[in-house]
Design a protein around this motif. Structure first.
Motif, PDB file in Angstrom:
ATOM      1  N   ARG A 281      -3.779   2.569 -12.040  1.00 32.77           N
ATOM      2  CA  ARG A 281      -4.548   2.297 -10.836  1.00 32.77           C
ATOM      3  C   ARG A 281      -6.033   2.580 -11.068  1.00 32.77           C
ATOM      4  O   ARG A 281      -6.447   3.004 -12.149  1.00 32.77           O
ATOM      5  N   THR A 282      -6.826   2.389 -10.044  1.00 28.03           N
ATOM      6  CA  THR A 282      -8.247   2.682 -10.094  1.00 28.03           C
ATOM      7  C   THR A 282      -8.536   3.887  -9.207  1.00 28.03           C
ATOM      8  O   THR A 282      -7.729   4.249  -8.333  1.00 28.03           O
ATOM      9  N   LYS A 283      -9.696   4.481  -9.414  1.00 28.09           N
ATOM     10  CA  LYS A 283     -10.098   5.566  -8.528  1.00 28.09           C
ATOM     11  C   LYS A 283     -10.234   5.079  -7.091  1.00 28.09           C
ATOM     12  O   LYS A 283      -9.953   5.823  -6.141  1.00 28.09           O
ATOM     13  N   GLY A 284     -10.655   3.830  -6.945  1.00 27.20           N
ATOM     14  CA  GLY A 284     -10.773   3.282  -5.608  1.00 27.20           C
ATOM     15  C   GLY A 284      -9.439   3.270  -4.881  1.00 27.20           C
ATOM     16  O   GLY A 284      -9.358   3.596  -3.690  1.00 27.20           O
TER      17      GLY A 284
ATOM     18  N   ARG B 278      11.583   5.991  -8.471  1.00 28.53           N
ATOM     19  CA  ARG B 278      10.964   4.724  -8.839  1.00 28.53           C
ATOM     20  C   ARG B 278      11.144   3.671  -7.748  1.00 28.53           C
ATOM     21  O   ARG B 278      10.376   2.722  -7.670  1.00 28.53           O
ATOM     22  N   GLU B 279      12.131   3.834  -6.916  1.00 30.40           N
ATOM     23  CA  GLU B 279      12.349   2.886  -5.825  1.00 30.40           C
ATOM     24  C   GLU B 279      11.184   2.985  -4.842  1.00 30.40           C
ATOM     25  O   GLU B 279      10.711   4.066  -4.516  1.00 30.40           O
ATOM     26  N   GLY B 280      10.700   1.841  -4.400  1.00 26.21           N
ATOM     27  CA  GLY B 280       9.562   1.819  -3.503  1.00 26.21           C
ATOM     28  C   GLY B 280       8.240   1.833  -4.214  1.00 26.21           C
ATOM     29  O   GLY B 280       7.187   1.830  -3.591  1.00 26.21           O
ATOM     30  N   VAL B 281       8.268   1.840  -5.560  1.00 24.18           N
ATOM     31  CA  VAL B 281       7.059   1.798  -6.367  1.00 24.18           C
ATOM     32  C   VAL B 281       6.956   0.418  -6.973  1.00 24.18           C
ATOM     33  O   VAL B 281       7.898  -0.077  -7.595  1.00 24.18           O
ATOM     34  N   SER B 282       5.834  -0.249  -6.803  1.00 23.27           N
ATOM     35  CA  SER B 282       5.689  -1.613  -7.296  1.00 23.27           C
ATOM     36  C   SER B 282       4.403  -1.749  -8.092  1.00 23.27           C
ATOM     37  O   SER B 282       3.606  -0.830  -8.196  1.00 23.27           O
ATOM     38  N   ASP B 283       4.193  -2.923  -8.650  1.00 24.14           N
ATOM     39  CA  ASP B 283       2.978  -3.214  -9.398  1.00 24.14           C
ATOM     40  C   ASP B 283       1.854  -3.726  -8.506  1.00 24.14           C
ATOM     41  O   ASP B 283       0.749  -3.978  -8.967  1.00 24.14           O
ATOM     42  N   ALA B 284       2.153  -3.928  -7.244  1.00 26.40           N
ATOM     43  CA  ALA B 284       1.138  -4.458  -6.331  1.00 26.40           C
ATOM     44  C   ALA B 284       0.317  -3.315  -5.747  1.00 26.40           C
ATOM     45  O   ALA B 284       0.720  -2.178  -5.727  1.00 26.40           O
ATOM     46  N   GLY B 285      -0.854  -3.633  -5.215  1.00 28.22           N
ATOM     47  CA  GLY B 285      -1.698  -2.583  -4.635  1.00 28.22           C
ATOM     48  C   GLY B 285      -2.592  -3.210  -3.583  1.00 28.22           C
ATOM     49  O   GLY B 285      -2.516  -4.402  -3.315  1.00 28.22           O
ATOM     50  N   PRO B 286      -3.476  -2.433  -2.960  1.00 30.87           N
ATOM     51  CA  PRO B 286      -3.857  -1.097  -3.361  1.00 30.87           C
ATOM     52  C   PRO B 286      -2.864  -0.035  -2.878  1.00 30.87           C
ATOM     53  O   PRO B 286      -2.194  -0.204  -1.902  1.00 30.87           O
TER      54      PRO B 286
ATOM     55  N   ALA C  68       0.827  -1.199   0.000  1.00 28.79           N
ATOM     56  CA  ALA C  68       0.000   0.000   0.000  1.00 28.79           C
ATOM     57  C   ALA C  68       0.865   1.253   0.000  1.00 28.79           C
ATOM     58  O   ALA C  68       0.544   2.252  -0.654  1.00 28.79           O
ATOM     59  N   GLY C  69       1.975   1.207   0.736  1.00 22.65           N
ATOM     60  CA  GLY C  69       2.886   2.337   0.740  1.00 22.65           C
ATOM     61  C   GLY C  69       3.485   2.586  -0.631  1.00 22.65           C
ATOM     62  O   GLY C  69       3.642   3.736  -1.062  1.00 22.65           O
ATOM     63  N   ALA C  70       3.803   1.502  -1.343  1.00 21.99           N
ATOM     64  CA  ALA C  70       4.344   1.638  -2.696  1.00 21.99           C
ATOM     65  C   ALA C  70       3.309   2.259  -3.633  1.00 21.99           C
ATOM     66  O   ALA C  70       3.640   3.076  -4.497  1.00 21.99           O
ATOM     67  N   THR C  71       2.050   1.860  -3.466  1.00 18.76           N
ATOM     68  CA  THR C  71       0.994   2.436  -4.289  1.00 18.76           C
ATOM     69  C   THR C  71       0.865   3.928  -4.015  1.00 18.76           C
ATOM     70  O   THR C  71       0.675   4.729  -4.935  1.00 18.76           O
ATOM     71  N   ARG C  72       0.963   4.312  -2.764  1.00 16.65           N
ATOM     72  CA  ARG C  72       0.883   5.730  -2.414  1.00 16.65           C
ATOM     73  C   ARG C  72       2.012   6.514  -3.079  1.00 16.65           C
ATOM     74  O   ARG C  72       1.797   7.598  -3.623  1.00 16.65           O
TER      75      ARG C  72
END
Length: 252
Positions: free
Chosen positions: A63-66, A244-252, A29-33
């Motif tokens: 991502r999604t609006k959600g 880009r570090e700390g950014v992943s394809d996982a979510g939310p 979730a932190g990566a998504t943020r």
């Protein structure tokens, strides 16, 4: 500096601050943020705060609006998150610069180099600056950011004078005000004249002309011999990689 150590003026690259990920969030979730903040900052920088929509931001990062509203309740909250990261990542940088235990004038030079490089290449800073410029609700924060830079410079110059590194008639308040106005003007000219000298090149010329007039000769001699004027200019790649570090394809 001992053999094998990097030069004192080695440029520190900004990175995600601890504040960029809310406490208690899982790593995914932190990566998504992070990813949402980065996508928003890029849009703000390229087309402006008001012209950017949340739809564009979520589409840019897949991502999604959600997912967006899980982290940010509104476009304003997203804009504030970008601006907060501008401040927080700068606090991180200044702590890393202070840990080098340089003299005050060396510290001043590294601080200016770090700020200029961020303005030129850090996508979060570029987006955050545009938000502060365009959102009326951000004007007080914009003033705080600019005045903080000037005040930090004044403190370092006052320390330098107390340490005998500046001439007795050098006024830290006047020099810090002049430096800030100079770098802002250089940055504007570099953007208006993209085929001309960069902000980095313009400010290097300013320092080469200014420091011999305000610093004592022994310090100027050491600075000239250090190779500072031939230091490499910043490039975008390290700043892009750090964001880009700390950014992943996982979510939310």
């Amino acid at each position: 500096m001992t053999s094998g150590e990097p030069p004192w003026f080695t440029l520190p690259v900004s990175r995600w601050s601890a504040r960029a990920a809310v406490a208690g969030l899982q790593a995914r979730a932190g990566a998504t943020r992070h990813e949402l903040i980065l996508a928003a900052a890029r849009r703000f920088a390229s087309q402006g705060y008001h012209a950017t929509s949340l739809v564009q931001v979520v589409e840019d990062c897949g991502r999604t609006k959600g997912a967006l509203f899980f982290h940010f309740g509104s476009k304003s909250a997203l804009g504030w998150a970008v601006v907060d990261e501008v401040h927080a990542s700068w606090e991180d940088l200044t702590e890393r610069i202070a840990a080098r235990h340089l003299d005050p004038l060396q510290t001043l030079l590294v601080v200016y180099d770090a700020q200029i490089a961020r303005l030129m290449h850090d996508p979060v800073v570029q987006g955050g600056v545009r938000v502060m410029r365009e959102d009326p609700g951000m004007q007080a924060d914009r003033h705080k950011w600019v005045e903080g830079w000037r005040a930090e410079s004044e403190v370092l110059l006052a320390r330098a004078r107390a340490d005998g590194l500046l001439t007795a008639d050098t006024d830290p308040a006047a020099v810090s005000t002049t430096l800030l106005g100079t770098v802002v003007g250089h940055h504007y000219l570099a953007e208006a004249q993209p085929d001309g000298p960069t902000t980095w090149e313009r400010m290097t010329t300013t320092w080469v002309g200014l420091l011999p007039t305000i610093a004592v000769h022994p310090w100027v001699a050491r600075w000239s011999a250090s190779g500072w004027s031939q230091r490499p200019a910043p490039t975008a790649k390290p700043y892009e990689r750090a964001r880009r570090e700390g950014v992943s394809d996982a979510g939310p």
